[in-house]
Scaffold this motif. Structure first.
Motif, mmCIF file in Angstrom:
data_model
loop_
_atom_site.group_PDB
_atom_site.id
_atom_site.type_symbol
_atom_site.label_atom_id
_atom_site.label_comp_id
_atom_site.label_asym_id
_atom_site.label_seq_id
_atom_site.Cartn_x
_atom_site.Cartn_y
_atom_site.Cartn_z
ATOM 1 N N UNK A 1 0.176 -6.822 2.378
ATOM 2 C CA UNK A 1 0.732 -5.599 1.786
ATOM 3 C C UNK A 1 1.066 -4.558 2.854
ATOM 4 N N UNK A 2 0.253 -4.503 3.894
ATOM 5 C CA UNK A 2 0.439 -3.483 4.929
ATOM 6 C C UNK A 2 1.555 -3.834 5.908
ATOM 7 N N UNK A 3 1.628 -5.101 6.310
ATOM 8 C CA UNK A 3 2.470 -5.449 7.451
ATOM 9 C C UNK A 3 3.622 -6.407 7.155
ATOM 10 N N UNK A 4 3.618 -7.080 6.026
ATOM 11 C CA UNK A 4 4.602 -8.131 5.780
ATOM 12 C C UNK A 4 5.676 -7.672 4.795
ATOM 13 N N UNK A 5 6.910 -8.104 5.068
ATOM 14 C CA UNK A 5 8.004 -7.799 4.147
ATOM 15 C C UNK A 5 7.824 -8.556 2.838
#
Length: 297
Positions: A164-168
């Motif tokens: 959720x924080x880093x991935x598209x």
């Protein structure tokens, strides 16, 4: 249901508490009968809810489930203290509350284990089988089984947080069998190469566009990138990742970065997909920490 009172240090916690109460002359026959009757009624209700369509002849299994799940809940509510557990058990609906606590604990850690419908609703049947126990079992590993499941659950929750924080693309599929360490390593590697943007499945296609800096190839630089990524996460998630990291996490990332540099050279030489795949296999694709395993189409 027969709750056997005996001298045991390894059996179900519910049995151990009753053994303790008997040894300390805290438990009279009326109280014991009430606990047994409540356990029997709970077993019947459990069997009626979950087994009638599937296991009508396994009422005994329902009794074992009640003992195991109630033991789990009672351990949690009492912090493993038998004296406190006994007071909880003889309180109004103490047996029911212990079972409900244990059931909610199992339900929570089963979140990512149910790939299909379970006859136990939201409980992983494999986990429940490990918790379930006859009262006179010589050994009960239910608490440890729950702890193992909780560890897996926390790891998967952390993976979801990273996605959720880093991935598209943040959809998590437990069948992908991702490890927290490798997911975080891919975040560090991708952002090192492309900057603070969302991770996408384009690293292999776009790696030829990257100019590798010699300053990247030190453990100190890699560690800085790791700390920078951790600083962007909630403290609890960051601490979970720190704890999960293996001894050679930074060294593993440095190895992968070195591999990525050579992979880039092959891409610049217009190497075929087959040659690139052979190179990955030769270098040990699974052992390359943070290197994506998706296919380049």
């Amino acid at each position: 249901m027969e709750i056997v009172l005996r001298d045991s240090n390894q059996g179900p916690f519910l049995t151990k508490v009753l053994d303790y109460a008997q040894a300390e002359s805290l438990l009279d026959e009326t109280q014991l009968a009430e606990i047994k009757n409540k356990a029997i009624l709970m077993s019947l209700k459990l069997a009626d809810k979950f087994y009638n369509k599937h296991k009508m002849h396994l009422l005994e299994n329902a009794a074992f489930d009640v003992i195991g799940v109630a033991s789990l809940g009672l351990m949690s509510l009492s912090n493993h203290d038998q004296a406190i557990a006994f007071k909880l058990l003889i309180a109004p609906n103490g047996m029911v509350k212990s079972f409900q606590k244990g059931w909610s604990m199992l339900s929570r850690v089963s979140k990512y284990k149910l790939n299909g419908k379970s006859i136990y609703g939201d409980i992983d049947p494999i986990l429940l089988d490990k918790i379930s126990t006859p009262s006179d079992a010589d050994e009960w590993l239910g608490w440890q089984s729950y702890q193992d499941a909780l560890l897996d659950f926390n790891s998967e929750e952390s993976i979801v947080g990273l996605l959720n924080q880093f991935y598209a693309q943040s959809t998590y599929d437990p069948l992908d069998c991702l490890s927290l360490e490798n997911v975080f390593a891919e975040v560090v590697l991708y952002r090192l190469l492309f900057g603070p943007i969302k991770v996408r499945q384009n690293l292999k296609q776009n790696i030829a566009k990257i100019e590798f800096d010699d300053a990247w190839f030190t453990l100190e630089f890699i560690e800085q990138q790791v700390e920078h990524a951790l600083s962007e996460l909630p403290s609890t998630l960051a601490e979970t990742i720190r704890t999960d990291q293996g001894k050679y996490f930074t060294a593993g990332l440095l190895r992968t970065l070195t591999f990525a540099k050579h992979y880039r050279e092959l891409r610049l030489d217009n190497a075929s997909p087959e040659r690139l795949e052979r190179y990955e296999d030769k270098e040990g694709l699974i052992g390359l920490l943070g290197w994506p395993v998706y296919l380049v189409m």
